[in-house]
Design an enzyme around this catalytic site. Structure first.
Site, PDB file in Angstrom:
ATOM      1  N   LEU A  36       0.817  -1.214   0.000  1.00  9.25           N
ATOM      2  CA  LEU A  36       0.000   0.000   0.000  1.00  9.25           C
ATOM      3  C   LEU A  36       0.850   1.263   0.000  1.00  9.25           C
ATOM      4  O   LEU A  36       0.425   2.312  -0.463  1.00  9.25           O
ATOM      5  CB  LEU A  36      -0.911   0.016   1.236  1.00  9.25           C
ATOM      6  CG  LEU A  36      -1.977  -1.074   1.309  1.00  9.25           C
ATOM      7  CD1 LEU A  36      -2.645  -1.077   2.667  1.00  9.25           C
ATOM      8  CD2 LEU A  36      -3.021  -0.868   0.207  1.00  9.25           C
ATOM      9  N   GLY A  37       2.031   1.157   0.593  1.00  8.57           N
ATOM     10  CA  GLY A  37       2.885   2.338   0.664  1.00  8.57           C
ATOM     11  C   GLY A  37       4.087   2.065   1.540  1.00  8.57           C
ATOM     12  O   GLY A  37       4.269   0.946   2.034  1.00  8.57           O
ATOM     13  N   GLY A  81       6.869   4.088   4.523  1.00  8.47           N
ATOM     14  CA  GLY A  81       7.219   5.251   5.337  1.00  8.47           C
ATOM     15  C   GLY A  81       8.673   5.165   5.732  1.00  8.47           C
ATOM     16  O   GLY A  81       9.427   4.345   5.194  1.00  8.47           O
ATOM     17  N   GLN A  82       9.035   6.005   6.687  1.00 10.45           N
ATOM     18  CA  GLN A  82      10.421   6.073   7.122  1.00 10.45           C
ATOM     19  C   GLN A  82      10.903   4.739   7.704  1.00 10.45           C
ATOM     20  O   GLN A  82      12.064   4.392   7.609  1.00 10.45           O
ATOM     21  CB  GLN A  82      10.512   7.174   8.188  1.00 10.45           C
ATOM     22  CG  GLN A  82      11.900   7.657   8.411  1.00 10.45           C
ATOM     23  CD  GLN A  82      12.005   8.550   9.650  1.00 10.45           C
ATOM     24  OE1 GLN A  82      13.106   8.810  10.086  1.00 10.45           O
ATOM     25  NE2 GLN A  82      10.906   9.004  10.215  1.00 10.45           N
ATOM     26  N   GLY A 130       9.435   1.536   7.288  1.00 13.65           N
ATOM     27  CA  GLY A 130       9.124   0.265   6.636  1.00 13.65           C
ATOM     28  C   GLY A 130       7.978   0.390   5.647  1.00 13.65           C
ATOM     29  O   GLY A 130       7.589   1.494   5.262  1.00 13.65           O
ATOM     30  N   GLU A 131       7.477  -0.767   5.233  1.00 10.60           N
ATOM     31  CA  GLU A 131       6.424  -0.789   4.214  1.00 10.60           C
ATOM     32  C   GLU A 131       5.091  -1.219   4.814  1.00 10.60           C
ATOM     33  O   GLU A 131       5.068  -1.888   5.841  1.00 10.60           O
ATOM     34  CB  GLU A 131       6.815  -1.768   3.110  1.00 10.60           C
ATOM     35  CG  GLU A 131       8.059  -1.323   2.363  1.00 10.60           C
ATOM     36  CD  GLU A 131       8.461  -2.298   1.289  1.00 10.60           C
ATOM     37  OE1 GLU A 131       8.341  -3.515   1.527  1.00 10.60           O
ATOM     38  OE2 GLU A 131       8.881  -1.835   0.215  1.00 10.60           O
ATOM     39  N   VAL A 132       4.009  -0.856   4.115  1.00  7.70           N
ATOM     40  CA  VAL A 132       2.675  -1.230   4.584  1.00  7.70           C
ATOM     41  C   VAL A 132       1.989  -2.045   3.487  1.00  7.70           C
ATOM     42  O   VAL A 132       2.045  -1.679   2.310  1.00  7.70           O
ATOM     43  CB  VAL A 132       1.834   0.019   4.922  1.00  7.70           C
ATOM     44  CG1 VAL A 132       0.437  -0.373   5.385  1.00  7.70           C
ATOM     45  CG2 VAL A 132       2.518   0.850   5.999  1.00  7.70           C
ATOM     46  N   LYS A 178       1.930  -3.470   8.791  1.00 13.61           N
ATOM     47  CA  LYS A 178       3.081  -2.560   8.717  1.00 13.61           C
ATOM     48  C   LYS A 178       4.323  -3.388   8.993  1.00 13.61           C
ATOM     49  O   LYS A 178       4.405  -4.039  10.034  1.00 13.61           O
ATOM     50  CB  LYS A 178       2.890  -1.486   9.788  1.00 13.61           C
ATOM     51  CG  LYS A 178       3.846  -0.363   9.681  1.00 13.61           C
ATOM     52  CD  LYS A 178       3.408   0.790  10.551  1.00 13.61           C
ATOM     53  CE  LYS A 178       3.720   2.071   9.843  1.00 13.61           C
ATOM     54  NZ  LYS A 178       3.178   3.234  10.424  1.00 13.61           N
ATOM     55  N   ASP A 182       3.389  12.616  16.519  1.00 13.95           N
ATOM     56  CA  ASP A 182       3.667  12.746  15.077  1.00 13.95           C
ATOM     57  C   ASP A 182       2.357  12.953  14.313  1.00 13.95           C
ATOM     58  O   ASP A 182       2.078  12.281  13.327  1.00 13.95           O
ATOM     59  CB  ASP A 182       4.406  11.494  14.576  1.00 13.95           C
ATOM     60  CG  ASP A 182       5.017  11.704  13.187  1.00 13.95           C
ATOM     61  OD1 ASP A 182       5.003  12.834  12.690  1.00 13.95           O
ATOM     62  OD2 ASP A 182       5.492  10.709  12.605  1.00 13.95           O
ATOM     63  N   ARG A 200      -0.272  12.812   6.937  1.00 17.65           N
ATOM     64  CA  ARG A 200       0.242  11.498   6.482  1.00 17.65           C
ATOM     65  C   ARG A 200      -0.069  10.401   7.492  1.00 17.65           C
ATOM     66  O   ARG A 200      -0.041   9.220   7.153  1.00 17.65           O
ATOM     67  CB  ARG A 200       1.751  11.577   6.241  1.00 17.65           C
ATOM     68  CG  ARG A 200       2.534  11.854   7.491  1.00 17.65           C
ATOM     69  CD  ARG A 200       4.024  12.038   7.300  1.00 17.65           C
ATOM     70  NE  ARG A 200       4.577  12.560   8.550  1.00 17.65           N
ATOM     71  CZ  ARG A 200       4.645  13.841   8.860  1.00 17.65           C
ATOM     72  NH1 ARG A 200       4.230  14.748   7.990  1.00 17.65           N
ATOM     73  NH2 ARG A 200       5.121  14.233  10.025  1.00 17.65           N
ATOM     74  N   ASN A 201      -0.342  10.797   8.743  1.00 14.48           N
ATOM     75  CA  ASN A 201      -0.643   9.804   9.774  1.00 14.48           C
ATOM     76  C   ASN A 201      -2.124   9.738  10.120  1.00 14.48           C
ATOM     77  O   ASN A 201      -2.501   9.276  11.201  1.00 14.48           O
ATOM     78  CB  ASN A 201       0.193  10.071  11.031  1.00 14.48           C
ATOM     79  CG  ASN A 201       1.610   9.575  10.837  1.00 14.48           C
ATOM     80  OD1 ASN A 201       1.836   8.604  10.107  1.00 14.48           O
ATOM     81  ND2 ASN A 201       2.572  10.239  11.460  1.00 14.48           N
ATOM     82  N   ASP A 250      -0.862   5.573  13.922  1.00 13.60           N
ATOM     83  CA  ASP A 250       0.533   5.672  14.389  1.00 13.60           C
ATOM     84  C   ASP A 250       0.716   6.417  15.695  1.00 13.60           C
ATOM     85  O   ASP A 250       1.812   6.906  15.969  1.00 13.60           O
ATOM     86  CB  ASP A 250       1.426   6.328  13.309  1.00 13.60           C
ATOM     87  CG  ASP A 250       1.686   5.365  12.166  1.00 13.60           C
ATOM     88  OD1 ASP A 250       1.300   4.188  12.283  1.00 13.60           O
ATOM     89  OD2 ASP A 250       2.283   5.789  11.154  1.00 13.60           O
TER      90      ASP A 250
END
Ligand code: ATP
Length: 512
Positions: free
Chosen positions: A248-249, A251-252, A254-256, A270, A362, A366-367, A380
């Site tokens: 799906l995407g 981030g800093q 790892g991957e989702v 995640k 955070d 994006r979160n 998150d």
């Protein structure tokens, strides 16, 4: 995230704080009109399928939603089925016996939030307990509802009060349901009822001053998330029970992926880059995160931590992050009221964290994740803390951890002080992202310039087309003294208040 600017900064020390706010109004009298058709909403006409004997007493429950078994030990059922609770001690999942429906006579586990005691108000199809006015409008105007569709909900501002929302030629009208000293209910003072059921029954026969005679109860939206994946409070799940379907995407850290648990249940997975965090720190924090449950917070279901990469299993949100959503087709065409409504949902999730004395650290578009019908949930929360080292309530960024400078409050940047009030600062930036459809904050400035100028009093100007009231809220979030910033509870009602501002927004049954 590729457009995200981050820079290296250390941080320490946390604190938490809050306060309180607010109020709403009316409807009254009209003559009776004898209409003919008797529709008693909430009652189905078809006779139930063959069933087990129904026990007397208060252990019988009505299914409010369909549920498909996810393991061999739980029961499938459909909305309207009756179930007998045999053991409720586990809390979120009960051991039950199906009395009617596809699983009649079978025993197994059921999610407790999918059922309500029969004969209770919660079991009425028209009762939408904690549905806000705006959500009521959204639900009633959604496909599938026709003129006269209705629901009864708890009043947002006056606890113990109820409101009736009715779909009238595509528009939703709201009426206050008031109570006399003897507990009787009324919409219009000249007609009072001992129970809500009688009130509904009456207005489904006669409009009697309402905009329309009550017809079918509003269609329920999708079923809520179950609390946990299954009846087993299995925190660490076998990696083999998860199938990764598509990425799906990233981030800093790892991957989702979109994944399937037990071959039955859609989840988000995640995957954390090896070495990003200490497994014990993560598990300690994740235990807390797992207990924090709210409709506007992404639910953490389970983890796989026995080997790397660590998997974090959460609920899946089909429209991805709010940032991407705002920048793409559907999101970039949102009306202002939808934007404000989405901001209100984020504030609601954050108000819950505030109440739990929990800090996000955070908060940014994006979160926040987006589901069907613009539903927003904060994701998150707490994870940022795992990337910090804790000692005596002081948090320091692990070496090499990046910080989202443009979202971070000055006291967090300069004095390493994180609190719910630094989350409020970030919320102000998130409002900017929502109003500008996902533009980078401080567009013409570098992180370094932001760090230099904010302590000198610089604040972003109002974005183009931003209503003054919204910019006022942003500025309140960016007050230098963190104690002067609003609470999330206040932010939530200020944003929701855009839609529910005055008494004239209620219809009066006596006008007709
Ligand atoms: P960072 O982790 O660096 O703060 P980020 O929050 O964008 O950045 P991730 O949380 O790893 O990164 O998420 C990456 C992307 O995966 C998101 O932008 C979103 O599109 C998608 N995603 C994450 N969680 C979910 C989820 N629960 N459901 C659906 N999509 C998700």
């Amino acid at each position: 995230m590729e457009i995200r600017e981050k820079c290296l900064l250390c941080c320490q020390r946390l604190a938490a704080c809050f306060q309180k706010p607010r109020s709403e109004t009316d409807g009254t009298a009209v003559p009776a009109r004898p209409d003919i058709v008797v529709v008693i909403p909430g009652q189905t006409t078809s006779s139930p399928p063959p069933s087990a004997p129904i026990p007397a007493g208060n252990s019988v429950y009505l299914a409010l939603y369909d549920y498909t078994a996810r393991t061999k030990e739980d029961l499938s059922f459909m909305a309207g089925d009756k179930l007998e609770a045999l053991d409720k001690s586990a809390g979120d999942w009960w051991h039950a016996r199906a009395l009617t429906g596809v699983s009649a006579s079978k025993q197994g586990y059921i999610p407790a939030n999918y059922v309500a005691p029969v004969e209770s108000i919660d079991a009425e199809l028209w009762y939408f307990a904690d549905t806000k006015r705006l959500d009521a409008e959204k639900l009633l105007t959604a496909a599938g509802n026709r003129h006269g569709a209705f629901l009864i909900r708890n009043s947002e501002s006056q606890s113990g009060e109820l409101s009736l929302s009715v779909l009238d030629q595509g528009k939703v009208k709201h009426y206050k349901i008031r109570r006399l000293d003897n507990g009787h209910y009324y919409v219009s003072r000249n007609k009072t009822f001992e129970t809500l059921k009688e009130l509904v029954s009456h207005y489904s026969r006669y409009d009697d001053g309402l905009c329309a005679r009550l017809q079918e109860p509003c269609k329920k939206m999708e079923a809520p998330q179950t609390n946990g994946l299954s009846y087993k409070d299995q925190w660490e799940i076998p990696r083999s029970s998860i199938r990764l379907l598509r990425r799906l995407g990233a981030g800093q850290f790892g991957e989702v992926y979109e994944g399937l648990w037990n071959n039955t249940t859609a989840v988000a997975v995640k995957t954390l880059k090896p070495g990003t965090m200490c497994q014990q720190d993560f598990l300690r924090e994740a235990q807390i995160m797992k207990k924090i449950r709210h409709p506007k917070l992404i639910q953490l279901y389970a983890v796989c931590t026995v080997e790397e990469p660590i998997y974090i299993i959460t609920e899946l949100m089909h429209n991805g992050s709010l940032l991407e959503f705002l920048q793409k087709d559907k999101g970039s065409r949102l009306s202002l009221s939808h934007q404000i409504e989405m901001a209100a949902q984020v504030a609601s999730g954050m108000a819950f964290l505030e109440l739990q004395n929990y800090i996000h650290r955070d908060l940014a578009a994006r979160n926040v994740l987006v589901g069907e019908n613009n539903i927003c949930k904060v994701a998150d929360f707490g994870l940022a803390r795992v990337f910090m080292v804790e000692s005596e309530n002081i948090y320091e960024a692990k070496e090499g951890t990046k910080f989202p400078v443009k979202w971070t409050a000055p006291e967090a940047i300069n004095d390493n002080k994180f609190s719910i009030k630094s989350d409020v600062w970030s919320f102000g930036i998130l409002l900017y992202e929502i109003i500008t459809f996902g533009q980078m904050p401080y567009p013409a400035m570098t992180n370094y310039q932001v760090v230099q100028r904010i302590p000198m009093g610089y604040r972003m100007p109002a974005p183009p087309h931003c209503p003054k009231v919204m910019y006022d809220i942003m500025q309140d979030c960016w007050k230098e003294n963190e104690q002067e910033r609003p609470t999330f509870e206040t932010l939530q009602w200020r944003l929701e208040g855009f839609f529910d501002m005055d008494v004239s927004s209620y219809d009066d049954a006596s006008r007709y």
